[in-house]
Design a protein around this motif. Sequence first.
Motif, PDB file in Angstrom:
ATOM      1  N   GLU A   1       2.723   3.051  -9.615  1.00  0.00           N
ATOM      2  CA  GLU A   1       4.054   3.902  -9.303  1.00  0.00           C
ATOM      3  C   GLU A   1       4.955   3.302  -8.340  1.00  0.00           C
TER       4      GLU A   1
ATOM      5  N   ASP B   1      -0.916   2.418  -2.233  1.00  0.00           N
ATOM      6  CA  ASP B   1      -2.103   2.596  -2.882  1.00  0.00           C
ATOM      7  C   ASP B   1      -2.721   1.682  -4.045  1.00  0.00           C
TER       8      ASP B   1
ATOM      9  N   THR C   1      -4.608   1.627  -6.192  1.00  0.00           N
ATOM     10  CA  THR C   1      -4.981   2.548  -7.571  1.00  0.00           C
ATOM     11  C   THR C   1      -3.497   2.571  -8.298  1.00  0.00           C
ATOM     12  N   SER C   2      -2.481   2.459  -7.814  1.00  0.00           N
ATOM     13  CA  SER C   2      -1.758   3.189  -8.502  1.00  0.00           C
ATOM     14  C   SER C   2      -0.431   2.104  -8.867  1.00  0.00           C
TER      15      SER C   2
END
Length: 159
Positions: A143, A138, A140-141
């Motif tokens: 993590e 992703d 947008t992440s």
Amino acid sequence: MAFWSSNKIEPLRKRSFKVSLGGDEKLSFLAKTVNKPTLETDVNEYKLINQIKKFPSIAKWNDITIKYVDTKEQKITNKLIGLMMTSANVPSTGWTADAIVKGDVKLIIEQLDASGAASSTWSFKNPFIRSINFGDLDYTSDEFVEVDVIVSYDWAYVA
């Protein structure tokens, strides 16, 4: 005497464990999380005149999920894929009653005490890798990518 008043009792920490998975060559890695085995039974209810009696059915061991953080080193991922492929052992002669054999996978979960020694060791009879989820990506992440490995087995025992 209260539980916490004894200086001889050392509670075990959830964060102290080690997972070993593999065949002839063990694959030890630091897992982020792992489920300890769970044992359950269904309940059968029988009506006897004006009472309901409950009885346990056959006990069943539930699958274990191992979660670890993926790294740029592909050794663990490649070995897990290899273990899963050997677990899904489809003989070239086709399926017969004698040919259904589980792969030679070993799974050990060690719970460690404060000094790092194994306080309990869970071993599993006939484990095999049921599924591997390599996570998702992703933009947008920020993590970490986590890999989930689900292991099925016949039964577990602790030492």
